[in-house]
Design a protein around this motif. Structure first.
Motif, mmCIF file in Angstrom:
data_model
loop_
_atom_site.group_PDB
_atom_site.id
_atom_site.type_symbol
_atom_site.label_atom_id
_atom_site.label_comp_id
_atom_site.label_asym_id
_atom_site.label_seq_id
_atom_site.Cartn_x
_atom_site.Cartn_y
_atom_site.Cartn_z
ATOM 1 N N PHE A 190 84.242 -47.689 -33.302
ATOM 2 C CA PHE A 190 83.241 -47.334 -32.303
ATOM 3 C C PHE A 190 83.695 -46.186 -31.405
ATOM 4 C CE2 PHE A 190 85.748 -51.013 -30.944
ATOM 5 C CZ PHE A 190 86.316 -50.553 -29.766
ATOM 6 N N LEU A 191 84.980 -45.822 -31.443
ATOM 7 C CA LEU A 191 85.489 -44.731 -30.610
ATOM 8 C C LEU A 191 85.045 -43.363 -31.127
ATOM 9 C CD1 LEU A 191 89.169 -45.913 -29.965
ATOM 10 C CD2 LEU A 191 87.147 -46.263 -28.538
ATOM 11 N N GLY A 192 84.707 -43.293 -32.408
ATOM 12 C CA GLY A 192 84.295 -42.022 -32.972
ATOM 13 C C GLY A 192 85.431 -41.059 -33.227
ATOM 14 N N LEU A 193 86.653 -41.571 -33.381
ATOM 15 C CA LEU A 193 87.819 -40.733 -33.653
ATOM 16 C C LEU A 193 88.084 -40.703 -35.158
ATOM 17 C CD1 LEU A 193 90.257 -41.958 -30.858
ATOM 18 C CD2 LEU A 193 89.226 -39.693 -31.007
ATOM 19 N N PRO A 194 88.068 -39.540 -35.786
ATOM 20 C CA PRO A 194 88.416 -39.469 -37.208
ATOM 21 C C PRO A 194 89.821 -39.990 -37.457
ATOM 22 C CG PRO A 194 87.409 -37.425 -36.477
ATOM 23 C CD PRO A 194 87.695 -38.237 -35.244
ATOM 24 N N GLN A 195 90.036 -40.579 -38.618
ATOM 25 C CA GLN A 195 91.306 -41.227 -38.919
ATOM 26 C C GLN A 195 92.483 -40.260 -38.860
ATOM 27 O OE1 GLN A 195 91.709 -44.363 -39.251
ATOM 28 N NE2 GLN A 195 93.617 -44.741 -40.322
ATOM 29 N N LYS A 196 92.305 -39.015 -39.312
ATOM 30 C CA LYS A 196 93.440 -38.119 -39.455
ATOM 31 C C LYS A 196 93.454 -36.972 -38.436
ATOM 32 C CE LYS A 196 94.065 -39.076 -44.367
ATOM 33 N NZ LYS A 196 94.166 -38.508 -45.740
ATOM 34 N N SER A 197 92.543 -36.974 -37.480
ATOM 35 C CA SER A 197 92.544 -35.895 -36.490
ATOM 36 C C SER A 197 93.638 -36.132 -35.459
ATOM 37 C CB SER A 197 91.185 -35.811 -35.795
ATOM 38 O OG SER A 197 90.986 -36.943 -34.968
ATOM 39 N N PHE A 198 94.051 -35.073 -34.792
ATOM 40 C CA PHE A 198 95.106 -35.200 -33.786
ATOM 41 C C PHE A 198 94.485 -35.588 -32.446
ATOM 42 C CE2 PHE A 198 97.519 -33.453 -30.249
ATOM 43 C CZ PHE A 198 98.746 -34.037 -30.467
ATOM 44 N N TYR A 199 95.055 -36.574 -31.826
ATOM 45 C CA TYR A 199 94.659 -36.949 -30.476
ATOM 46 C C TYR A 199 95.866 -37.595 -29.807
ATOM 47 C CZ TYR A 199 93.871 -41.302 -33.043
ATOM 48 O OH TYR A 199 94.013 -42.386 -33.867
ATOM 49 N N SER A 200 95.889 -37.536 -28.485
ATOM 50 C CA SER A 200 97.026 -38.069 -27.730
ATOM 51 C C SER A 200 96.770 -39.514 -27.343
ATOM 52 C CB SER A 200 97.246 -37.233 -26.466
ATOM 53 O OG SER A 200 96.143 -37.380 -25.586
ATOM 54 N N GLU A 201 97.808 -40.162 -26.830
ATOM 55 C CA GLU A 201 97.645 -41.539 -26.359
ATOM 56 C C GLU A 201 96.683 -41.597 -25.179
ATOM 57 O OE1 GLU A 201 101.647 -42.783 -25.653
ATOM 58 O OE2 GLU A 201 102.144 -42.847 -27.788
ATOM 59 N N SER A 202 96.697 -40.577 -24.339
ATOM 60 C CA SER A 202 95.767 -40.544 -23.201
ATOM 61 C C SER A 202 94.327 -40.363 -23.683
ATOM 62 C CB SER A 202 96.150 -39.429 -22.219
ATOM 63 O OG SER A 202 96.107 -38.165 -22.850
ATOM 64 N N ASP A 203 94.141 -39.589 -24.765
ATOM 65 C CA ASP A 203 92.800 -39.444 -25.341
ATOM 66 C C ASP A 203 92.295 -40.791 -25.858
ATOM 67 O OD1 ASP A 203 92.781 -36.712 -24.900
ATOM 68 O OD2 ASP A 203 93.592 -36.234 -26.874
ATOM 69 N N LEU A 204 93.169 -41.506 -26.550
ATOM 70 C CA LEU A 204 92.808 -42.818 -27.082
ATOM 71 C C LEU A 204 92.467 -43.778 -25.952
ATOM 72 C CD1 LEU A 204 92.557 -44.811 -29.424
ATOM 73 C CD2 LEU A 204 95.029 -45.194 -29.284
ATOM 74 N N GLU A 205 93.279 -43.759 -24.911
ATOM 75 C CA GLU A 205 93.036 -44.637 -23.760
ATOM 76 C C GLU A 205 91.695 -44.329 -23.109
ATOM 77 O OE1 GLU A 205 94.640 -44.940 -19.236
ATOM 78 O OE2 GLU A 205 96.181 -44.751 -20.775
ATOM 79 N N GLN A 206 91.393 -43.045 -22.918
ATOM 80 C CA GLN A 206 90.134 -42.659 -22.287
ATOM 81 C C GLN A 206 88.948 -43.093 -23.128
ATOM 82 O OE1 GLN A 206 89.683 -41.219 -19.136
ATOM 83 N NE2 GLN A 206 87.612 -41.909 -19.644
ATOM 84 N N LYS A 207 89.059 -42.961 -24.449
ATOM 85 C CA LYS A 207 87.980 -43.389 -25.336
ATOM 86 C C LYS A 207 87.745 -44.901 -25.218
ATOM 87 C CE LYS A 207 86.625 -39.739 -27.787
ATOM 88 N NZ LYS A 207 85.200 -39.329 -27.959
ATOM 89 N N LEU A 208 88.839 -45.664 -25.115
ATOM 90 C CA LEU A 208 88.708 -47.117 -24.981
ATOM 91 C C LEU A 208 88.033 -47.490 -23.665
ATOM 92 C CD1 LEU A 208 92.148 -48.303 -26.416
ATOM 93 C CD2 LEU A 208 89.903 -48.615 -27.454
#
Length: 338
Positions: free
Chosen positions: A192-210
């Motif tokens: 549901f986050l809409g993050l592609p499996q292999k794209s680059f993102y940071s831990e802060s990006d992941l946290e913000q999406k959550l």
């Protein structure tokens, strides 16, 4: 025009919303009961025919033609077949759970919408079907959420860590949380986050999406979770640390700390979570609360590293993978088997 008595306005609105919900629930229950009864009548009529297959086909065709004229296209031959299947599926099954059913004035099999049951009837395994039905009722899942939980293989993920008796219990009572391990899933599915499996993102990006999708994340975490804080600061001896996400579980009465890691899990990550958990146990939790749980969400992990880093009797620190896309059925089987 602004109301002088805002409190009165709010109470009236709340009453009307509750009334609408009750009316909607009554309609849903009545529709399910009605379709169940239609299915029963069709089956009983079919059983009187000498040539059951041909006679049954004739009944459905004639009944559909008359009902469509009287009540509209909702009574097509296909829909009548579904009603018959509904009766056959739910009339012969075992009661989901006497303990569970007694909490409801309407029989447990009629607590959901007709659309929910069309989805449930397509699940062949009885225990799995019962599990999703119970969880949909307990958690008030919409049809979309039921589909999402099924697509993310919630039942299968929970079954992995359970013995035979516990698996049977899932089909009778749904998910019962009695110990820390009952909270944990592996993997967590965060499509549901809409993050592609292999794209680059940071831990802060992941946290913000959550955080942006907090309602969805709470559903994925499971029963009893409430959000407490993000980037919770911990300070001792003039050193500062931050826990990515802090939740509280009302069922186990304990804090649940979540740390997000991009890439493969390292033993230092486990040590850091152990420190966070110890701090909360000694400085934050109250005497009547249970020990803190720490969950490290990572893209990959070595089971051996986790096993040898943590003590043998560990019941507080857990490491789980997360997926940012919903795998295909074939890929899901591989993930679960590994």
């Amino acid at each position: 025009m602004e109301l002088k008595n805002q409190n009165l306005f709010n109470r009236v609105i709340e009453l009307l919303v509750q009334a609408r919900q009750k009316v909607s629930q009554t309609i849903n229950n009545t529709m399910a009961i009605t379709y169940f009864e239609i299915g029963r009548m069709i089956v009983e009529e079919e059983q009187q025919g000498k040539e059951k297959a041909e006679y049954g086909k004739q009944i459905l065709n004639e009944l559909s033609e008359k009902l469509v004229v009287e009540f509209g296209k909702g009574f097509s031959e296909t829909n009548l077949k579904q009603m018959r299947s509904f009766y056959l599926t739910y009339s012969i099954r075992q009661t989901v759970s006497d303990e569970f059913a007694k909490d409801y004035t309407v029989p447990v099999q009629f607590k959901l919408t007709w659309s929910h049951y069309l989805k449930l009837m397509r699940i062949p395994d009885l225990n799995e079907r019962n599990f999703y039905e119970i969880e949909a009722i307990k958690n008030n899942w919409s049809l979309r959420e039921l589909q999402r939980q099924f697509d993310s293989a919630l039942y299968t993920r929970l079954v992995l860590s359970k013995n035979k008796e516990e698996v049977i219990s899932l089909g009778q009572k749904g998910q019962i949380i009695e110990k820390n391990k009952d909270l944990i899933k592996d993997p967590y599915v965060l499509e549901f986050l809409g993050l592609p499996q292999k794209s680059f993102y940071s831990e802060s990006d992941l946290e913000q999406k959550l955080i942006d999708k907090l309602e969805h994340f709470l559903l994925e975490l499971g029963n009893g979770f409430t959000f407490v804080a993000r980037q919770k600061r911990i300070t001792f001896e003039e050193k500062h640390f931050k826990v990515d996400l802090v939740f509280y579980n009302r069922i186990l009465k304990c804090f649940v700390l979540i740390d997000l890691k991009i890439g493969e899990l390292k033993h230092q990550d486990i040590g850091q979570m152990q420190m966070y958990v110890n701090y909360f146990d000694r400085e934050v939790k109250l005497e009547d609360e249970n020990k803190t749980i720490g969950i490290i969400l990572c893209q990959d992990k070595s089971e051996s590293l986790v096993r040898y880093t943590l003590p043998e009797n560990n019941d507080q620190i857990f490491a789980s993978k997360y997926l940012t896309v919903l795998p295909s059925e074939k890929d899901f089987i591989k993930i679960i088997e590994n």
